[in-house]
Design a protein around this motif. Structure first.
Motif, PDB file in Angstrom:
ATOM      1  N   GLU A   1       1.159  -0.162   7.900  1.00 59.31           N
ATOM      2  CA  GLU A   1       0.077   0.764   7.588  1.00 59.31           C
ATOM      3  C   GLU A   1       0.406   2.162   8.098  1.00 59.31           C
ATOM      4  OE1 GLU A   1      -4.783   1.093   8.258  1.00 59.31           O
ATOM      5  OE2 GLU A   1      -3.608  -0.496   9.225  1.00 59.31           O
TER       6      GLU A   1
ATOM      7  N   SER B   1       3.320   4.506   8.439  1.00 59.98           N
ATOM      8  CA  SER B   1       4.693   4.664   7.941  1.00 59.98           C
ATOM      9  C   SER B   1       5.616   5.175   9.026  1.00 59.98           C
ATOM     10  CB  SER B   1       4.721   5.618   6.746  1.00 59.98           C
ATOM     11  OG  SER B   1       4.043   5.058   5.632  1.00 59.98           O
TER      12      SER B   1
ATOM     13  N   TRP C   1       0.141   7.994   8.199  1.00 58.42           N
ATOM     14  CA  TRP C   1      -0.362   6.745   7.645  1.00 58.42           C
ATOM     15  C   TRP C   1      -0.003   6.657   6.163  1.00 58.42           C
ATOM     16  CZ3 TRP C   1      -2.310   3.471  11.178  1.00 58.42           C
ATOM     17  CH2 TRP C   1      -2.790   4.006  12.387  1.00 58.42           C
ATOM     18  N   LEU C   2       0.122   5.439   5.668  1.00 61.43           N
ATOM     19  CA  LEU C   2       0.265   5.259   4.221  1.00 61.43           C
ATOM     20  C   LEU C   2      -0.907   5.922   3.506  1.00 61.43           C
ATOM     21  CD1 LEU C   2       1.637   3.985   1.755  1.00 61.43           C
ATOM     22  CD2 LEU C   2       0.490   1.832   2.307  1.00 61.43           C
ATOM     23  N   ASP C   3      -2.070   5.851   4.085  1.00 63.04           N
ATOM     24  CA  ASP C   3      -3.274   6.509   3.569  1.00 63.04           C
ATOM     25  C   ASP C   3      -3.196   8.005   3.898  1.00 63.04           C
ATOM     26  OD1 ASP C   3      -5.816   7.534   3.114  1.00 63.04           O
ATOM     27  OD2 ASP C   3      -6.852   5.762   3.878  1.00 63.04           O
TER      28      ASP C   3
ATOM     29  N   ARG D   1      -6.318   9.569   5.608  1.00 69.55           N
ATOM     30  CA  ARG D   1      -6.432   9.288   7.044  1.00 69.55           C
ATOM     31  C   ARG D   1      -5.505  10.197   7.838  1.00 69.55           C
ATOM     32  NH1 ARG D   1      -5.658   3.314   9.934  1.00 69.55           N
ATOM     33  NH2 ARG D   1      -6.123   4.022  12.071  1.00 69.55           N
TER      34      ARG D   1
ATOM     35  N   HIS E   1       3.596   8.279   2.030  1.00 74.86           N
ATOM     36  CA  HIS E   1       2.193   8.251   1.633  1.00 74.86           C
ATOM     37  C   HIS E   1       1.961   7.651   0.249  1.00 74.86           C
ATOM     38  CE1 HIS E   1       1.259  10.619   5.137  1.00 74.86           C
ATOM     39  NE2 HIS E   1       2.006  11.638   4.741  1.00 74.86           N
TER      40      HIS E   1
ATOM     41  N   GLY F   1       4.864   3.802   0.845  1.00 73.97           N
ATOM     42  CA  GLY F   1       5.178   3.378   2.196  1.00 73.97           C
ATOM     43  C   GLY F   1       6.658   3.222   2.438  1.00 73.97           C
TER      44      GLY F   1
END
Length: 481
Positions: free
Chosen positions: A84, A86, A100-102, A105, A205, A208
């Motif tokens: 989650e 990276s 974060w992959l998100d 966030r 992002h 990942g």
């Protein structure tokens, strides 16, 4: 077997070429100088029994993004775990930038630089396939998506110039971007480092940075299984130093450096092409340390325990200064250290309760210095108490990296300096740089576009060129499982 095509070198590019040719119905034979196939994508017990370490490549930003691996269906063949988080970038005092992959966030946690980071990265993440298509081939062609390419070029120019801090106010976001750009082992800022850093951050992002269960060797295993299933074979422990030593095949694909191609082909090459190979420049080096640990690394920032990858070295200015020292032929007092924590997502890497830690640092080309103490000190800076967890370690200097892999000239794991000129001229300026002037001879290593990384694209494109020019096949074979 009398092969239709021969491949020299069984790294990801060599095997990508072999798989593609075999899927086209050709008889393919692969020759590998080492006792085991895989090149830098092997996994072995380097420290203690039960601890499985990746020999070179460990984390694979292109495994889910590479057009070759997507056509090959890699994620359906092996278990790729996507953290989650990276990557993380610790700074002194327990602060850390968290990619974060998100993306949202990540932006929220960057505070007042969040919006600037979003403006830089969101357009690239939204068009990651188009950016990957543009950067994943030779740059000597008209891009299929010119507006996306132009937008990417402007952003790369910003992050590759003295303007690289213009949009930021704090130090976390710049440090994060610099830690990724430093993968190129080049002085910063430059257009090449800026572009490479943006592409890798985009992948962090978009899909990942996955870690293969069982190690990087799982990727090699999947490719060899497919090759064998379609009639090909891999012959190890056979070094090829002359084309005359190969079986009589219609096509030869070489996953070797330009220096090796000049040696293997000898005087068969035209003088002009040979001159281009001899002018090809190799870059500075990586030196590697693997650790067997009694527990997880004790990062001062607890969030970093979940990061698949970390970039150590401090602020943007600190890392840039260290990379300049390497370029001047010196070992930095505060080196850049790339870290992977594969056992946080892959329990097969270490005995229960134990962990592996993969690291490399940048050193001058040809260095014979053992990097262990320098790496331990830098990890301790951000993970106090790390030294007490070390059960065993295994190190390789830059020259030992070359001893392990012929393509790593003086420890250059990129198989050629990643300058902007050499991203265009790799090793020659051509819309088909994988095709050599010799009939049926193709070059497929990371010394050709798109350059370094575990993506298989150089081998895939060399094989496509061979299918078209040597075998007269214009329809690409399916690579799907």
């Amino acid at each position: 077997m009398t092969p239709d095509a021969v491949v020299v070198g069984s790294g990801p590019n060599g095997l990508a070429a072999a798989v593609t040719l075999a899927r086209a119905g050709l008889r393919v034979q692969v020759f590998e100088a080492a006792p085991e196939p895989g090149g830098g994508s092997r996994t072995a017990e380097l420290t203690l029994p039960g601890f499985h370490h990746d020999v070179c490549s460990a984390v694979h930003p292109m495994a889910l993004a590479s057009p070759f691996f997507r056509a090959f269906g890699l994620e359906r063949r092996i278990d790729l775990r996507v953290p989650e988080l990276s990557f993380g970038h610790p700074l002194d005092g327990g602060r850390a930038g968290l990619a974060w992959l998100d993306l949202d966030r990540t932006v929220d946690e960057l505070g007042r630089d969040g919006r600037a980071y979003a403006r830089l990265m969101r357009p690239l993440v939204a068009h990651d396939d188009e950016v990957t298509e543009f950067t994943g081939s030779t740059l000597v062609r008209v891009p299929r998506h010119p507006l996306v390419a132009a937008r990417f070029g402007l952003k790369a120019l910003e992050q590759g110039s003295p303007l690289w801090n213009a949009r930021f106010r704090d130090d976390l976001a710049p440090a994060m971007l610099t830690g990724v750009a430093a993968h190129t082992i080049r002085p910063m800022p430059s257009l090449a480092t800026g572009g490479a850093g943006l592409v890798l951050t985009m992948h962090a992002h978009a899909r990942g940075w996955p870690i293969p269960v069982g190690g990087s060797g799982a990727i090699i295993g999947a490719m060899i299984d497919d090759l064998v299933a379609h009639g090909g074979e891999v012959v190890t422990d056979v070094a090829i130093d002359d084309l005359a030593a190969l079986p009589a095949a219609r096509a030869v694909v070489l996953d070797v450096t330009p220096r090796a191609l000049a040696r293997i082909a000898g005087r068969r090459l035209p003088d002009r092409y040979r001159g281009a190979l001899e002018r090809f420049r190799y870059g500075n080096a990586a030196a590697k340390v693997d650790f067997a640990l009694s527990g997880p690394a004790p990062w001062a920032n607890a969030a970093l325990a979940g990061a698949g990858t970390l970039h150590l070295g401090g602020t943007r200015a600190e890392i840039a200064a260290g990379e300049r020292e390497v370029a001047r032929g010196r070992h930095p007092k505060s080196p850049y250290v790339l870290v992977s924590q594969p056992s946080i997502v892959d329990p097969t890497r270490a005995p229960e309760g134990k962990h592996t830690l993969w690291t490399y640092t940048h050193v001058p080309a040809g260095s014979t210095v053992d990097p262990t103490e320098a790496v331990v000190r830098q990890v301790e800076r951000f993970a106090p108490g790390f030294r007490d967890l070390i059960l065993a370690s295994s190190s390789r200097s830059a020259m030992q990296m070359q001893d392990d892999n012929r393509n790593y000239i003086a420890g250059d794991i990129a198989a050629g300096a990643a300058t902007m000129l050499q991203l265009v001229r790799r090793p020659v300026i051509s819309p088909d740089p994988w095709r050599t002037p010799l009939s049926g001879i193709y070059l497929a290593s990371s010394s050709t576009p798109p350059g370094p990384g575990v993506h298989g694209l150089a081998g895939w494109r060399a094989a496509r060129s061979a299918l078209r020019h040597t075998f007269g096949l214009t329809r690409l074979p399916s690579l799907a499982p």
